[in-house]
Design an enzyme around this catalytic site. Structure first.
Site, PDB file in Angstrom:
ATOM      1  N   GLY A   1     -19.630  12.182  54.587  1.00  0.00           N
ATOM      2  CA  GLY A   1     -18.590  11.170  54.440  1.00  0.00           C
ATOM      3  C   GLY A   1     -17.305  11.669  53.820  1.00  0.00           C
TER       4      GLY A   1
ATOM      5  N   GLU B   1     -23.911  16.773  54.410  1.00  0.00           N
ATOM      6  CA  GLU B   1     -23.791  16.526  55.846  1.00  0.00           C
ATOM      7  C   GLU B   1     -22.338  16.263  56.263  1.00  0.00           C
ATOM      8  OE1 GLU B   1     -26.349  13.192  56.393  1.00  0.00           O
ATOM      9  OE2 GLU B   1     -28.187  14.327  56.021  1.00  0.00           O
TER      10      GLU B   1
ATOM     11  N   GLY C   1     -19.330  16.111  58.747  1.00  0.00           N
ATOM     12  CA  GLY C   1     -19.105  16.088  60.187  1.00  0.00           C
ATOM     13  C   GLY C   1     -17.625  15.981  60.454  1.00  0.00           C
TER      14      GLY C   1
ATOM     15  N   CYS D   1      -5.735  -2.925  79.291  1.00  0.00           N
ATOM     16  CA  CYS D   1      -5.322  -4.336  79.340  1.00  0.00           C
ATOM     17  C   CYS D   1      -5.825  -5.078  78.107  1.00  0.00           C
ATOM     18  CB  CYS D   1      -5.832  -4.983  80.618  1.00  0.00           C
ATOM     19  SG  CYS D   1      -5.003  -4.365  82.088  1.00  0.00           S
TER      20      CYS D   1
END
Length: 461
Positions: free
Chosen positions: A276, A318, A320, A389
């Site tokens: 994180g 961890e 990422g 759209c």
């Protein structure tokens, strides 16, 4: 834009506002904290990545395209390994995963965190040693768990009582004892968006610490003696800059570790603190370097272990986003520029929410620059939007671009390596862009562009 509206908006933008835009040439500045390390403006004013001009890349590979600075990503892998020496660094595959990325992180010595059978299949097909894989997920299927056990995945992070039962049955049937970590919900409110905060009590991940579910789950695993409980896992969210949340989380999860020791006479040897770690999407973001993160987290764990008289556990983290996020930018082509009654200028590009859903999903902010040339025009406050759209199809909510931005210009948005291609869709039947890795003057496609034939391949009607 009316004067009072512009003034109010400038105040909201803070450090992204005109404070640093003192001359027209400032719109050409490439702020290093936002871009891969090899990115710079060449003599002709165009951006280059890995010594290759974006003009050449656009001509060869088209737009939109995700451009990965491979040397930058490899350097970030090494920075985390060096900072967290003696720890296991798991690359969080959900940020972005393909076989080339698996090979990069494997070559650089990282472990890999996967959270679905598809991510596991990608990892195995690219040759990732299964013992260096951790398997996450709040609802792993029986087939996913069976495959993980059969191939010898190094750590399975168990997330529910039902999963403990499923995995125990598989272990008995296969006559093996898989190593597991117990995911603990520690009740920490991370300072991030609600959708990416994962450690407060009211959410789907892990076992509650406050309610006693985590201790009960550990007790169940130890008493049944079918799974090898190696340690505890805590993940408090994503895009976090303040380590105080990690401090509270570590203190609480180590308290549980001490409780397990006192009740069962077992001192678990591992602790996974999750990831994180935030990155800079705009100049308002100020992420800590891996070395600083490691220093703070090491102290947190050491101090708490001393208080609780616990041996220092083997630590895993961890990252990422912090590895792949800054290593990539997305290259678009401008299609239209529209001034709406002096209220706002809309710059439309040939991609949008199908290649970057984060702005629409939870208000993520990005930066942008004209990439195909430099400009001497004054700065213009603009909104970069996509081709879909939807009025919420916003790529960059507010950015200063040169006032002469025009159709045909290439526009680059940095920080798109994490959760852009991995969350991309075919909304409005738009094919997903390619991922192009650039290194030392050479470019190669690592994920090809989708075609209309790809879109129709699954349509059997």
């Amino acid at each position: 834009m009316r004067a009072h509206e512009a003034g109010a908006l400038h105040g909201e933008l803070g450090s992204r506002g005109p404070a640093w835009l003192r001359t027209p040439e400032d719109v050409n500045v490439i702020l290093p904290q936002l871009w891969p390390t090899s990115v710079a403006r060449a003599a002709d004013g165009a951006l280059a990545i890995g010594d290759v001009s974006v003009r050449d890349l656009a001509e060869e590979f088209g737009t939109p395209a995700y451009l990965l600075d491979e040397n930058d990503m490899r350097a970030r892998c090494r920075d985390f390994l060096a900072a967290f020496a003696g720890c296991d660094v798991y690359y969080a595959g959900k940020a972005f995963l393909c076989r080339a990325v698996v090979r990069i992180i494997a070559e650089e010595g990282l472990h890999l965190d996967v959270c679905t059978g598809g991510e596991l299949a990608t990892a195995l097909s690219a040759g990732m040693p299964p013992e260096r894989i951790g398997f996450h997920g709040n609802n792993k299927s029986v087939s996913e768990l069976t495959r993980a056990v059969e191939v010898g995945v190094g750590r399975i992070i168990v997330d529910s009582v039902h999963e403990i039962d499923r995995l125990s049955e598989i272990a008995r049937r296969l006559n093996t004892k898989p190593a597991v970590l117990l995911r603990v919900t520690v009740g920490v409110e991370a300072h991030t968006h609600e959708f990416i905060a994962t450690a407060h009590e009211d959410q789907k991940f892990g076992f509650s610490l406050a309610g006693g579910a985590a201790f009960d789950a550990a007790t169940k695993i130890l008493h049944e003696d079918v799974l090898d409980l190696r340690g505890l896992h805590s993940h408090i969210g994503s895009q976090i800059f303040d380590t105080s949340g990690f401090e509270v989380s570590a203190r609480r999860v180590l308290g549980l570790q001490a409780q397990i020791r006192d009740a069962h006479g077992v001192e678990l040897p591992e602790l996974d603190l999750g990831g994180g770690f935030g990155i800079a999407y705009t100049t308002q973001d100020d992420p800590a370097a891996p070395a600083e993160l490691a220093k703070r987290l090491d102290k947190i764990v050491a101090d708490e272990c001393e208080v609780l008289r616990l041996a220092l556990p083997h630590i895993s983290i961890e990252p990422g986003r912090a590895i792949v996020g800054p290593a990539v930018f997305t290259l678009y082509e401008v299609g239209t520029v529209k001034d709406v009654d002096g209220i706002r200028t809309y710059v439309s590009v040939d991609g949008g929410m199908s290649d970057n859903i984060r702005a629409a999903l939870y208000g993520a902010t990005y930066s942008a620059t004209v990439a195909s040339r430099a400009s001497s025009a004054p700065p213009l406050l603009a909104r970069v939007v996509g081709k879909h759209c939807e009025s919420g199809d916003v790529v960059v909510k507010d950015e200063f671009l040169p006032a002469d931005v025009q159709p045909g210009d290439l526009l680059a948005v940095p920080g798109t390596g994490a959760y852009c291609r991995s969350m991309a869709s075919n909304y409005n039947h738009v094919p997903r862009p390619p991922v192009v890795a650039v290194r030392d003057g050479r470019a190669r496609v690592i994920v090809r562009r989708e075609t209309e034939d790809d879109l129709l391949a699954l349509d059997v009607g």
